[in-house]
Scaffold this motif. Structure first.
Motif, PDB file in Angstrom:
ATOM      1  N   LEU A  55       0.957  -1.150  -0.066  1.00 20.33           N
ATOM      2  CA  LEU A  55       0.218   0.003   0.039  1.00 20.33           C
ATOM      3  C   LEU A  55       1.279   1.357  -0.150  1.00 20.33           C
ATOM      4  O   LEU A  55       2.017   0.982   0.640  1.00 20.33           O
ATOM      5  CB  LEU A  55      -1.091  -0.562   1.168  1.00 20.33           C
ATOM      6  N   PRO A  56       0.241   2.268  -0.897  1.00 21.38           N
ATOM      7  CA  PRO A  56       1.459   3.546  -0.642  1.00 21.38           C
ATOM      8  C   PRO A  56       0.722   4.743   0.265  1.00 21.38           C
ATOM      9  O   PRO A  56       0.036   4.230   1.446  1.00 21.38           O
ATOM     10  CB  PRO A  56       0.703   4.063  -2.397  1.00 21.38           C
ATOM     11  N   VAL A  57       2.290   5.443   0.564  1.00 20.13           N
ATOM     12  CA  VAL A  57       1.629   5.932   1.905  1.00 20.13           C
ATOM     13  C   VAL A  57       2.581   7.404   1.373  1.00 20.13           C
ATOM     14  O   VAL A  57       3.564   7.649   1.303  1.00 20.13           O
ATOM     15  CB  VAL A  57       2.589   5.406   3.771  1.00 20.13           C
ATOM     16  N   MET A  58       1.526   8.085   1.957  1.00 19.53           N
ATOM     17  CA  MET A  58       2.486   9.511   1.367  1.00 19.53           C
ATOM     18  C   MET A  58       3.415  10.150   1.868  1.00 19.53           C
ATOM     19  O   MET A  58       3.660   9.985   3.156  1.00 19.53           O
ATOM     20  CB  MET A  58       1.230  10.385   1.312  1.00 19.53           C
ATOM     21  N   ASN A  59       4.351  11.083   0.959  1.00 21.70           N
ATOM     22  CA  ASN A  59       5.298  11.869   1.718  1.00 21.70           C
ATOM     23  C   ASN A  59       5.089  13.276   2.676  1.00 21.70           C
ATOM     24  O   ASN A  59       4.469  14.108   1.174  1.00 21.70           O
ATOM     25  CB  ASN A  59       6.635  10.777   0.427  1.00 21.70           C
ATOM     26  N   ARG A  60       5.283  13.544   3.152  1.00 23.98           N
ATOM     27  CA  ARG A  60       4.478  14.118   4.200  1.00 23.98           C
ATOM     28  C   ARG A  60       5.830  15.577   3.073  1.00 23.98           C
ATOM     29  O   ARG A  60       5.609  17.024   3.435  1.00 23.98           O
ATOM     30  CB  ARG A  60       4.975  14.313   5.563  1.00 23.98           C
ATOM     31  N   GLY A  61       6.377  15.310   3.054  1.00 23.54           N
ATOM     32  CA  GLY A  61       8.040  16.236   2.667  1.00 23.54           C
ATOM     33  C   GLY A  61       7.234  16.769   1.271  1.00 23.54           C
ATOM     34  O   GLY A  61       7.404  17.713   0.595  1.00 23.54           O
ATOM     35  N   ALA A  62       7.067  16.172   0.598  1.00 26.38           N
ATOM     36  CA  ALA A  62       6.749  15.795  -1.017  1.00 26.38           C
ATOM     37  C   ALA A  62       5.704  16.933  -0.535  1.00 26.38           C
ATOM     38  O   ALA A  62       5.491  17.822  -1.701  1.00 26.38           O
ATOM     39  CB  ALA A  62       6.748  14.939  -1.855  1.00 26.38           C
ATOM     40  N   VAL A  63       4.767  17.066   0.144  1.00 24.96           N
ATOM     41  CA  VAL A  63       3.080  17.757   0.099  1.00 24.96           C
ATOM     42  C   VAL A  63       3.792  18.888   0.159  1.00 24.96           C
ATOM     43  O   VAL A  63       3.289  20.217  -0.605  1.00 24.96           O
ATOM     44  CB  VAL A  63       2.186  17.429   1.143  1.00 24.96           C
ATOM     45  N   GLU A  64       4.602  19.557   1.124  1.00 26.52           N
ATOM     46  CA  GLU A  64       5.007  20.606   1.737  1.00 26.52           C
ATOM     47  C   GLU A  64       5.789  21.226   0.696  1.00 26.52           C
ATOM     48  O   GLU A  64       5.379  22.375   0.638  1.00 26.52           O
ATOM     49  CB  GLU A  64       5.724  20.594   3.365  1.00 26.52           C
ATOM     50  N   ARG A  65       6.569  20.604  -0.056  1.00 26.27           N
ATOM     51  CA  ARG A  65       7.373  21.370  -1.254  1.00 26.27           C
ATOM     52  C   ARG A  65       6.355  21.715  -2.465  1.00 26.27           C
ATOM     53  O   ARG A  65       6.619  23.127  -3.057  1.00 26.27           O
ATOM     54  CB  ARG A  65       8.374  20.093  -1.428  1.00 26.27           C
ATOM     55  N   ALA A  66       5.368  21.031  -2.600  1.00 25.74           N
ATOM     56  CA  ALA A  66       3.901  21.755  -2.980  1.00 25.74           C
ATOM     57  C   ALA A  66       3.348  22.595  -3.331  1.00 25.74           C
ATOM     58  O   ALA A  66       2.914  23.581  -3.154  1.00 25.74           O
ATOM     59  CB  ALA A  66       2.969  20.552  -3.399  1.00 25.74           C
ATOM     60  N   ILE A  67       3.089  22.812  -1.142  1.00 28.80           N
ATOM     61  CA  ILE A  67       2.672  24.208  -1.153  1.00 28.80           C
ATOM     62  C   ILE A  67       3.791  25.302  -1.367  1.00 28.80           C
ATOM     63  O   ILE A  67       3.343  26.492  -0.972  1.00 28.80           O
ATOM     64  CB  ILE A  67       2.419  23.782   0.998  1.00 28.80           C
ATOM     65  N   ARG A  68       5.238  24.861  -1.028  1.00 29.97           N
ATOM     66  CA  ARG A  68       6.287  26.592  -1.180  1.00 29.97           C
ATOM     67  C   ARG A  68       5.637  26.828  -2.563  1.00 29.97           C
ATOM     68  O   ARG A  68       6.371  27.531  -2.702  1.00 29.97           O
ATOM     69  CB  ARG A  68       7.126  25.224  -1.216  1.00 29.97           C
ATOM     70  N   LEU A  69       5.533  26.323  -3.754  1.00 29.70           N
ATOM     71  CA  LEU A  69       5.716  26.090  -4.853  1.00 29.70           C
ATOM     72  C   LEU A  69       4.289  27.153  -4.671  1.00 29.70           C
ATOM     73  O   LEU A  69       4.014  28.022  -5.434  1.00 29.70           O
ATOM     74  CB  LEU A  69       5.889  25.094  -5.577  1.00 29.70           C
ATOM     75  N   GLY A  70       3.079  26.592  -4.240  1.00 26.26           N
ATOM     76  CA  GLY A  70       1.895  27.561  -4.509  1.00 26.26           C
ATOM     77  C   GLY A  70       1.769  28.292  -3.721  1.00 26.26           C
ATOM     78  O   GLY A  70       1.216  29.752  -4.672  1.00 26.26           O
ATOM     79  N   LEU A  71       2.774  28.266  -2.718  1.00 33.28           N
ATOM     80  CA  LEU A  71       2.654  29.873  -2.419  1.00 33.28           C
ATOM     81  C   LEU A  71       3.595  31.007  -2.857  1.00 33.28           C
ATOM     82  O   LEU A  71       3.508  32.837  -2.874  1.00 33.28           O
ATOM     83  CB  LEU A  71       3.168  30.212  -1.119  1.00 33.28           C
TER      84      LEU A  71
END
Length: 484
Positions: A55-71
């Motif tokens: 089963l896949p488990v989400m990488n929190r660091g990847a999400v934070e990097r996406a947020i950084r780009l969005g901001l």
């Protein structure tokens, strides 16, 4: 905004889809390493191989990097986004589908700003979504067959999709460079194009001005800015030729061959329904609380456009200079270090845009690999500012610092005899001799011919073997000729 440039009477319409590999140590849904260069299939876990029961488990660091780009691009960060299965079958895709985002991506909207021929441009973003990379098919080392390396399978990507706002290959390249600089600046991607960390797909179509958009073709996997421009230019010419011959453009995915300089169709272009997207049942909706976004915002570095505005305001740099100083975080840090060391912001900017950039480009170096440290450049600029050396002499010193391994500015000036003559008494004696020997030029200057004065300055510089301070020569000479 200037009118779009037409090519053979056609307007070019370009949108880019950019895949930025996120700088996490592990993959997006597993704990496998993302380090580049490992032996094939040594960094592929049971999750990456899609073994039954994993089963896949989400990488929190990847999400934070996406947020950084969005901001950074002024986008909306979705409080809830959905992961979907993008179904297609290819040997290097072990699951038979790719986990991506479709209807509800994490980053929605935003824009990327950049300079194009000195004019500020802005390209709108449609979205940026998280997804996993596929593996890699290996053809070169196998005769009559292909190998599969799944080390990249599951590597975290942020796919950044622009609106079709660009109207030339040059504009597309400048947008791509600005986006590349931004993701590296934010620390979310290392930007290494040779290793596939940043690659672009270009959607290209042509139309007569004012007509509806033409049928687009997508050029895949462009991993250099040079190839991006060449591929778009080749595709535009191909499409115009076809339209002029009365033939239809068919939607397709194409590849660019840098050896022939041509694009060639790989397959007919799929539409979204061909991938049979549906929400991934193994992954719950991704929830991003406003407090999380605020924590990421508090850790954000000063953005390029904000820093450029500060340089304009604090250092009195022109807008173009300020933009050039913020072309990368490393470049900005070099500028700040040199400026702080010598207190000459405009001179530092001039040298960075001039001699330093010329040498970096010629040797394909980045600023953090420059052989002249910021403080050494500052020491050189300080000697120009205080009149110790001329600009011409400074270039000789810079050459010694860059190419000969020298690091002591004053020692180079001394060893090469480049110190300007600033002794007023000695200069006045030489100027008296120049005036006496050039009576005709003196007479012409007094009659109003400014060129005659320049000739006298030239004679003075020749008499001092170029070592006189030009500003002091001008000042003393005008006084002696009664024009000071």
């Amino acid at each position: 905004m200037t009118a779009p440039q037409l090519i053979r009477g056609y307007e070019v319409v370009i949108g880019l889809e950019t895949h930025a590999q996120l700088s996490t140590a592990s993959k997006i849904f597993s704990g496998s390493s993302t380090a580049f260069g490992a032996a094939p299939n040594t960094q592929a876990s049971a999750v990456d191989l899609a073994l039954p029961g994993t089963l896949p488990v989400m990488n929190r660091g990847a999400v934070e990097r996406a947020i950084r780009l969005g901001l950074a691009v002024g986008a909306r960060i979705a409080e809830h986004s959905i992961f979907a299965r993008k179904n297609y079958f290819y040997p290097d895709l072990p699951k038979g589908y790719q986990i991506s985002q479709y209807e509800l991506p994490i980053v929605q909207g935003g824009a990327v700003e950049f300079l194009l021929d000195g004019e500020l441009r802005s390209v709108r973003l449609t979205r940026a979504h998280l997804e996993e990379d596929a593996g890699k098919s290996l053809h070169e080392d196998f005769h009559g067959q292909s190998g599969i390396d799944l080390n990249r399978a599951g590597t975290p990507l942020l796919e950044i999709v622009s609106e079709p706002d660009m109207r030339s290959s040059k504009e597309a390249v400048e947008y791509a460079k600005a986006l590349h600089a931004l993701v590296v600046w934010l620390g979310i991607c290392d930007g290494n194009m040779q290793e596939g960390s940043f690659r672009c797909d270009a959607n290209v179509s042509v139309r007569k001005p004012g007509a509806p958009f033409g049928t687009r073709r997508e050029i895949k996997n462009l991993n250099s800015f040079r190839f991006l421009q060449q591929a778009i230019d080749a595709e535009v010419q191909w499409q115009i030729d076809r339209v002029e011959d009365g033939l239809a453009i068919e939607q397709a995915t194409v590849l660019f061959d840098p050896d022939t300089g041509e694009t060639r169709a790989m397959r007919s272009k799929e539409d979204a329904h061909d991938y049979r997207y549906f929400p991934d049942p193994d992954l719950p909706p991704l929830a991003v609380a406003p407090a999380w976004v605020e924590r990421v915002k508090a850790q954000m570095p000063e953005l390029p456009r904000v820093m450029a505005q500060r340089f304009e305001r604090q250092d009195a740099l022109p807008a173009y200079d300020a933009a050039m100083m913020t072309q990368s975080l490393a470049f900005a840090r070099y500028y700040e270090a040199a400026r702080d060391a010598c207190g000459q912001p405009k001179l530092v900017a001039n040298w960075l845009m001039g001699e330093v950039s010329r040498r970096l480009n010629a040797e394909e170096r980045e600023i953090d690999a420059a052989p002249v440290p910021a403080k050494t450049l500052a020491a050189l600029i300080a000697r120009i500012a205080d009149g110790t050396i001329s600009n011409a002499g400074a270039k000789q010193v810079f050459e010694a610092l860059w190419s000969e391994g020298a690091n002591d500015v004053d020692a180079v000036i001394e060893s090469k005899g480049l110190k300007q003559m600033s002794d007023t008494g000695e200069l006045e004696r030489l100027l008296d001799e120049v005036i006496a020997a050039n009576a005709k030029s003196v007479e012409e200057f007094r009659a109003g011919k400014e060129k005659a004065f320049n000739a006298l300055v030239g004679q003075a510089m020749k008499a001092t073997k170029g070592k006189a301070n030009p500003g002091l020569v001008n000042e003393l000479l005008r006084k002696k000729l009664g024009a000071g």
